[in-house]
Design a protein around this motif. Structure first.
Motif, PDB file in Angstrom:
ATOM      1  N   GLU A 162      -4.544  54.488   1.200  1.00 53.44           N
ATOM      2  CA  GLU A 162      -5.522  54.470   2.262  1.00 53.44           C
ATOM      3  C   GLU A 162      -5.042  53.632   3.421  1.00 53.44           C
ATOM      4  O   GLU A 162      -4.182  52.777   3.312  1.00 53.44           O
ATOM      5  N   ARG A 163      -5.643  53.877   4.571  1.00 56.88           N
ATOM      6  CA  ARG A 163      -5.306  53.145   5.786  1.00 56.88           C
ATOM      7  C   ARG A 163      -5.664  51.684   5.627  1.00 56.88           C
ATOM      8  O   ARG A 163      -6.749  51.336   5.197  1.00 56.88           O
ATOM      9  N   THR A 164      -4.730  50.797   6.013  1.00 54.35           N
ATOM     10  CA  THR A 164      -4.985  49.350   5.896  1.00 54.35           C
ATOM     11  C   THR A 164      -5.041  48.663   7.241  1.00 54.35           C
ATOM     12  O   THR A 164      -5.299  47.481   7.328  1.00 54.35           O
ATOM     13  N   GLY A 165      -4.778  49.345   8.290  1.00 55.10           N
ATOM     14  CA  GLY A 165      -4.810  48.735   9.613  1.00 55.10           C
ATOM     15  C   GLY A 165      -3.886  49.463  10.558  1.00 55.10           C
ATOM     16  O   GLY A 165      -3.157  50.363  10.168  1.00 55.10           O
ATOM     17  N   GLN A 166      -3.935  49.088  11.804  1.00 58.87           N
ATOM     18  CA  GLN A 166      -3.126  49.737  12.822  1.00 58.87           C
ATOM     19  C   GLN A 166      -2.239  48.728  13.504  1.00 58.87           C
ATOM     20  O   GLN A 166      -2.695  47.670  13.929  1.00 58.87           O
ATOM     21  N   ALA A 167      -0.941  49.055  13.598  1.00 61.70           N
ATOM     22  CA  ALA A 167       0.012  48.133  14.237  1.00 61.70           C
ATOM     23  C   ALA A 167       0.050  48.389  15.731  1.00 61.70           C
ATOM     24  O   ALA A 167      -0.200  49.475  16.188  1.00 61.70           O
TER      25      ALA A 167
ATOM     26  N   THR B 148       7.981  60.157   6.011  1.00 63.28           N
ATOM     27  CA  THR B 148       7.800  58.708   6.067  1.00 63.28           C
ATOM     28  C   THR B 148       6.954  58.263   7.250  1.00 63.28           C
ATOM     29  O   THR B 148       6.640  57.074   7.372  1.00 63.28           O
ATOM     30  N   PHE B 149       6.582  59.188   8.119  1.00 63.35           N
ATOM     31  CA  PHE B 149       5.734  58.834   9.265  1.00 63.35           C
ATOM     32  C   PHE B 149       4.371  58.364   8.765  1.00 63.35           C
ATOM     33  O   PHE B 149       3.722  59.028   7.961  1.00 63.35           O
ATOM     34  N   ASN B 150       3.936  57.202   9.233  1.00 58.54           N
ATOM     35  CA  ASN B 150       2.675  56.607   8.773  1.00 58.54           C
ATOM     36  C   ASN B 150       1.612  56.755   9.856  1.00 58.54           C
ATOM     37  O   ASN B 150       1.541  55.955  10.785  1.00 58.54           O
ATOM     38  N   PRO B 151       0.758  57.774   9.784  1.00 59.88           N
ATOM     39  CA  PRO B 151      -0.254  57.992  10.829  1.00 59.88           C
ATOM     40  C   PRO B 151      -1.260  56.855  10.925  1.00 59.88           C
ATOM     41  O   PRO B 151      -1.850  56.636  11.976  1.00 59.88           O
ATOM     42  N   ALA B 152      -1.463  56.137   9.827  1.00 62.50           N
ATOM     43  CA  ALA B 152      -2.449  55.059   9.837  1.00 62.50           C
ATOM     44  C   ALA B 152      -2.000  53.899  10.716  1.00 62.50           C
ATOM     45  O   ALA B 152      -2.826  53.111  11.157  1.00 62.50           O
ATOM     46  N   ARG B 153      -0.721  53.795  10.956  1.00 66.80           N
ATOM     47  CA  ARG B 153      -0.204  52.686  11.747  1.00 66.80           C
ATOM     48  C   ARG B 153       0.292  53.134  13.124  1.00 66.80           C
ATOM     49  O   ARG B 153       1.020  52.402  13.795  1.00 66.80           O
TER      50      ARG B 153
ATOM     51  N   GLY C  48      -2.285  56.586   4.730  1.00 70.54           N
ATOM     52  CA  GLY C  48      -1.151  55.708   4.975  1.00 70.54           C
ATOM     53  C   GLY C  48       0.164  56.413   4.796  1.00 70.54           C
ATOM     54  O   GLY C  48       1.185  55.769   4.599  1.00 70.54           O
ATOM     55  N   GLN C  49       0.153  57.749   4.830  1.00 70.34           N
ATOM     56  CA  GLN C  49       1.389  58.506   4.765  1.00 70.34           C
ATOM     57  C   GLN C  49       1.181  59.851   5.436  1.00 70.34           C
ATOM     58  O   GLN C  49       0.082  60.181   5.837  1.00 70.34           O
ATOM     59  N   ALA C  50       2.266  60.587   5.591  1.00 68.96           N
ATOM     60  CA  ALA C  50       2.183  61.878   6.248  1.00 68.96           C
ATOM     61  C   ALA C  50       1.224  62.807   5.504  1.00 68.96           C
ATOM     62  O   ALA C  50       0.998  62.673   4.300  1.00 68.96           O
ATOM     63  N   GLU C  51       0.685  63.799   6.225  1.00 72.97           N
ATOM     64  CA  GLU C  51      -0.310  64.704   5.648  1.00 72.97           C
ATOM     65  C   GLU C  51       0.220  65.449   4.438  1.00 72.97           C
ATOM     66  O   GLU C  51      -0.469  65.572   3.422  1.00 72.97           O
ATOM     67  N   ARG C  52       1.456  65.942   4.512  1.00 71.20           N
ATOM     68  CA  ARG C  52       1.984  66.721   3.398  1.00 71.20           C
ATOM     69  C   ARG C  52       2.176  65.848   2.154  1.00 71.20           C
ATOM     70  O   ARG C  52       2.131  66.338   1.035  1.00 71.20           O
ATOM     71  N   VAL C  53       2.404  64.541   2.382  1.00 70.41           N
ATOM     72  CA  VAL C  53       2.527  63.625   1.249  1.00 70.41           C
ATOM     73  C   VAL C  53       1.148  63.265   0.714  1.00 70.41           C
ATOM     74  O   VAL C  53       0.928  63.196  -0.504  1.00 70.41           O
ATOM     75  N   ALA C  54       0.182  63.055   1.605  1.00 73.42           N
ATOM     76  CA  ALA C  54      -1.157  62.647   1.193  1.00 73.42           C
ATOM     77  C   ALA C  54      -1.856  63.715   0.355  1.00 73.42           C
ATOM     78  O   ALA C  54      -2.712  63.402  -0.479  1.00 73.42           O
ATOM     79  N   THR C  55      -1.502  64.982   0.545  1.00 77.17           N
ATOM     80  CA  THR C  55      -2.163  66.062  -0.190  1.00 77.17           C
ATOM     81  C   THR C  55      -1.533  66.335  -1.555  1.00 77.17           C
ATOM     82  O   THR C  55      -2.062  67.118  -2.326  1.00 77.17           O
ATOM     83  N   ARG C  56      -0.441  65.665  -1.848  1.00 79.44           N
ATOM     84  CA  ARG C  56       0.205  65.888  -3.134  1.00 79.44           C
ATOM     85  C   ARG C  56      -0.487  65.068  -4.221  1.00 79.44           C
ATOM     86  O   ARG C  56      -1.165  64.069  -3.933  1.00 79.44           O
ATOM     87  N   PRO C  57      -0.343  65.457  -5.484  1.00 73.75           N
ATOM     88  CA  PRO C  57      -0.971  64.709  -6.585  1.00 73.75           C
ATOM     89  C   PRO C  57      -0.439  63.285  -6.646  1.00 73.75           C
ATOM     90  O   PRO C  57       0.706  63.009  -6.287  1.00 73.75           O
ATOM     91  N   GLY C  58      -1.264  62.377  -7.076  1.00 74.99           N
ATOM     92  CA  GLY C  58      -0.853  60.989  -7.207  1.00 74.99           C
ATOM     93  C   GLY C  58      -1.811  60.074  -6.481  1.00 74.99           C
ATOM     94  O   GLY C  58      -2.804  60.494  -5.879  1.00 74.99           O
ATOM     95  N   LYS C  59      -1.507  58.792  -6.504  1.00 76.06           N
ATOM     96  CA  LYS C  59      -2.379  57.798  -5.882  1.00 76.06           C
ATOM     97  C   LYS C  59      -2.332  57.917  -4.372  1.00 76.06           C
ATOM     98  O   LYS C  59      -1.274  58.030  -3.776  1.00 76.06           O
TER      99      LYS C  59
END
Length: 276
Positions: A271-276, A213-218, A257-268
């Motif tokens: 993308e990064r929408t901004g930084q908090a 659940t760690f969001n690197p984009a934020r 907008g999600q952890a690397e292991r999640v971003a590499t899985r199949p599915g939508k």
């Protein structure tokens, strides 16, 4: 210079301070020695010289509460500042309690620090279940920067029902048996071992959830470290993951907008929408 030795606790200081006020001993004549603390250049304990007792001194109850909170702040002059403020107020100088005053400003700064440290304990302490039949139900290890344990521990007594638990620190400890809170200073060795060796059965599951659940984009490093100081990381299950996740974010993972292991899985892909 009068060396006044007491047990290192607020109640002991309060009793000694009341006696000094009654005797009319000004702050600059007093050296406070807490517990086994060594004295300065003036040798051993010197009792105040008896003088004509002054009239009874009335101290506002709110001031005593403020002094008790500030007494938890670990610093060499903690007791001398408290007595200086107490002396000034007893002499009619109420500005000693105000933020605009040098002593008052330091008093409120220390109170603010103590309250924040208590919040840290409430937020970052992690209880682990104990399987020892003769031990408490849960135990936790925490390393506070100030003497906050007795002030912060009742928070858990109110929220954990009839469960017994132990919180141990490098200096002291509290044990709640479900009815009474027991305090120990110094922390007993057996309590220290119990708290430091307790293992959370769901720690691995929690780390997996945290990483996913760690969001690197934020990621905002300053905000993260301000709200979760680095000194607490080593005692958190997710602590060892944080530097690695931050490193991945700086290396380019912030495009997701999600952890690397999640971003590499199949599915939508999110993308990064901004930084908090």
């Amino acid at each position: 210079m009068l060396q006044v030795r007491f047990d290192g606790r607020f109640d002991g200081w309060r009793q000694a301070a009341r006696d000094l006020l009654h005797r009319g001993i000004a702050p600059h004549h007093v050296e406070w020695l807490a517990g086994d603390e060594a004295g300065g250049l003036f040798g051993g304990h010197v009792a105040p010289e008896p003088i004509e007792p002054s009239s009874p001194v009335r101290i506002p109850r709110q001031l005593l509460a403020e002094l008790e909170t500030a007494a938890r702040f670990r610093t060499a002059d903690r007791w001398s500042l408290l007595y200086r403020i107490l002396w000034r107020v007893a002499k009619g100088d109420q500005t000693a309690r105000l933020v605009g005053d040098a002593d008052g400003s330091e008093l409120h700064a220390r109170i603010k620090t103590i309250r924040r440290e208590m919040h840290h304990l409430h937020a970052f302490l992690r209880f682990s279940p104990i399987t020892c039949p003769s031990g408490p139900d849960y135990a936790a290890w925490f390393e506070p920067a100030h003497d906050i344990l007795t002030g912060a521990a009742p928070h858990f007594a109110e929220r954990m029902g009839l469960h017994s638990w132990l919180i141990a620190t490098p200096d002291d400890a509290v044990l709640w048996d479900g009815d009474v809170m027991h305090y120990a200073n110094p922390c007993p060795a057996i309590w220290r071992r119990l708290a430091q060796t307790a293992q959370e059965s769901g720690a691995e599951l929690w780390k997996t959830y945290y990483e996913s659940t760690f969001n690197p984009a934020r990621l905002n490093r300053d905000v993260l470290q301000n709200n979760l100081p680095v000194r607490f990381w080593k005692n958190l299950p997710e602590g060892p993951l944080i530097p690695q996740l931050m490193s991945h974010a700086r290396a380019g993972a912030q495009r997701d907008g999600q952890a690397e292991r999640v971003a590499t899985r199949p599915g939508k892909r999110i993308e990064r929408t901004g930084q908090a």
